[in-house]
Design an enzyme around this catalytic site. Sequence first.
Site, PDB file in Angstrom:
ATOM      1  N   HIS A   1       1.378  -1.566  -8.421  1.00  0.00           N
ATOM      2  CA  HIS A   1       1.913  -2.552  -7.884  1.00  0.00           C
ATOM      3  C   HIS A   1       2.727  -3.667  -7.961  1.00  0.00           C
ATOM      4  CE1 HIS A   1      -2.050  -3.732  -5.061  1.00  0.00           C
ATOM      5  NE2 HIS A   1      -1.678  -3.055  -4.248  1.00  0.00           N
TER       6      HIS A   1
ATOM      7  N   GLU B   1       8.887  -4.032  -0.337  1.00  0.00           N
ATOM      8  CA  GLU B   1       8.672  -3.565  -1.716  1.00  0.00           C
ATOM      9  C   GLU B   1       9.983  -2.323  -1.643  1.00  0.00           C
ATOM     10  OE1 GLU B   1       4.440  -2.717  -0.890  1.00  0.00           O
ATOM     11  OE2 GLU B   1       4.010  -2.256  -3.319  1.00  0.00           O
TER      12      GLU B   1
ATOM     13  N   ARG C   1     -12.516  -0.330  -2.040  1.00  0.00           N
ATOM     14  CA  ARG C   1     -12.854   0.044  -3.565  1.00  0.00           C
ATOM     15  C   ARG C   1     -14.005  -0.827  -3.912  1.00  0.00           C
ATOM     16  NH1 ARG C   1      -6.464   0.428  -4.626  1.00  0.00           N
ATOM     17  NH2 ARG C   1      -6.103   1.058  -3.079  1.00  0.00           N
TER      18      ARG C   1
ATOM     19  N   ARG D   1       8.696   6.234  -3.540  1.00  0.00           N
ATOM     20  CA  ARG D   1       7.904   5.300  -4.062  1.00  0.00           C
ATOM     21  C   ARG D   1       6.256   6.011  -5.079  1.00  0.00           C
ATOM     22  NH1 ARG D   1       2.062   3.006  -2.330  1.00  0.00           N
ATOM     23  NH2 ARG D   1       1.416   2.172  -3.976  1.00  0.00           N
TER      24      ARG D   1
ATOM     25  N   ASN E   1       7.384   7.495   0.907  1.00  0.00           N
ATOM     26  CA  ASN E   1       6.173   7.071   0.787  1.00  0.00           C
ATOM     27  C   ASN E   1       4.545   7.741   0.977  1.00  0.00           C
ATOM     28  OD1 ASN E   1       3.362   5.741  -0.457  1.00  0.00           O
ATOM     29  ND2 ASN E   1       3.472   3.767   0.656  1.00  0.00           N
TER      30      ASN E   1
END
Length: 397
Positions: free
Chosen positions: A177, A380, A236, A88, A9
């Site tokens: 996601h 994940e 965010r 990823r 990742n």
Amino acid sequence: MNHYVLVLNCGSSSLKFSVVNPDNGDEPFKGIAERLNTNETGSLTIKTANSKQQTDLTPSTHEQALLEIVQALKNQGLAESISAVGHRVVHGGEYFSQSVVIDDSVRDKIADCIRLAPLHNPAHVTGIDAARKAFPNLTQVAVFDTAFHQQMPEKAYLYALPYELYQRHGIRRYGFHGTSFRYISAQLPQCLGIEKPKAVVCHLGNGGSLAAIDGDHSLDTTMGLTPLEGLVHGTRSGDIDPAIPTLLCQQNGMTPDSVSDLLWKQSGLLGLSGISNDCRTLEEALEQGNEAAQRAMHVYCYRLAKLIAAQVVALGGLDALVFTGGIGENSSYVRSQAVKALGFLGLHIDASKNDATIRGKQENIASAESLPIWVIPTNEEWLIAHDAHQLAQGKTL
Ligand code: AMP
């Protein structure tokens, strides 16, 4: 045995890695390279079942990190057991609706998606190039955060902007996601005893998004062109009036870059509280009566409840609500505050089950009269390993 998958990742200044057994999700070797491509000294941390080692990394690049990871895998006797590399990738645009083996054309399409994800995809391309060099004989697979949402209907993915912006520049809602949502959707039939359940899944982490999942695909989701849209996130903003950025530039002398920094890095739970982006820290402050923490958490939970109800519209019915991600799996406070507002949908929490379901536990936390409300820990890495292993063996997904 030749069976593990190296899951990568890559961020702009970090590279998370994990050696995953695709059969059971075991991770015998994992870690992170940090402060890559910065002025600071990079570091490489590697954890195995019985050791944790941190070393400096010079030069502090993705390439060097991978060279040292390869060497460490050899030292651990694991190098020969790796059969594929799974990457990823945040944005696959409209190119990819499932995971794919990486060749030059796939790599170039991921590079083309840099225009849609300038903060994420450049690092993925760097990581893919470096990994193809470091592991020239292994199949490399890309697993996209956006892929799961590619079946969303047009009414869910179009913005009410001039249609030409979609046609010419791909400006539309993509959602993120997806790897987590797909993992959860695969667990749901067994949890619920329904073959193709309709569920609202809330992936609540540093970034948070919800998906309206109908069996094995999503009908709507709360993130959009980028992972900025939707719920309040750690740093965010989530949804705001789209006039605000222009107003900040015109009336407050801000530049597009400084507005972007404000919306991505200084807003969300951090901006509202002025304390932290971390839900744990805010909950501790809340318990001590801190008003700023209270304000941030109230906005977060209210917006979460509103977005859950909106996703039910996309589904036209509901078999279950699901929480996952760092906050979803651990914060009984957030779960109870959000569900409190959703009694009209037939959702009611059992307080003691809710409080007991933390740190990786999987449980239905609904009360007897309620629709099911599941907490399901996401994984994940395991799904990325699964896809990479399948595709490396020439099997379909
Ligand atoms: P993630 O991005 O999925 O790793 O989730 C990170 C978020 O999960 C952070 O806001 C953490 O504060 C939050 N989190 C992790 N553990 C807990 C906990 N025990 N209680 C509340 N929030 C938690």
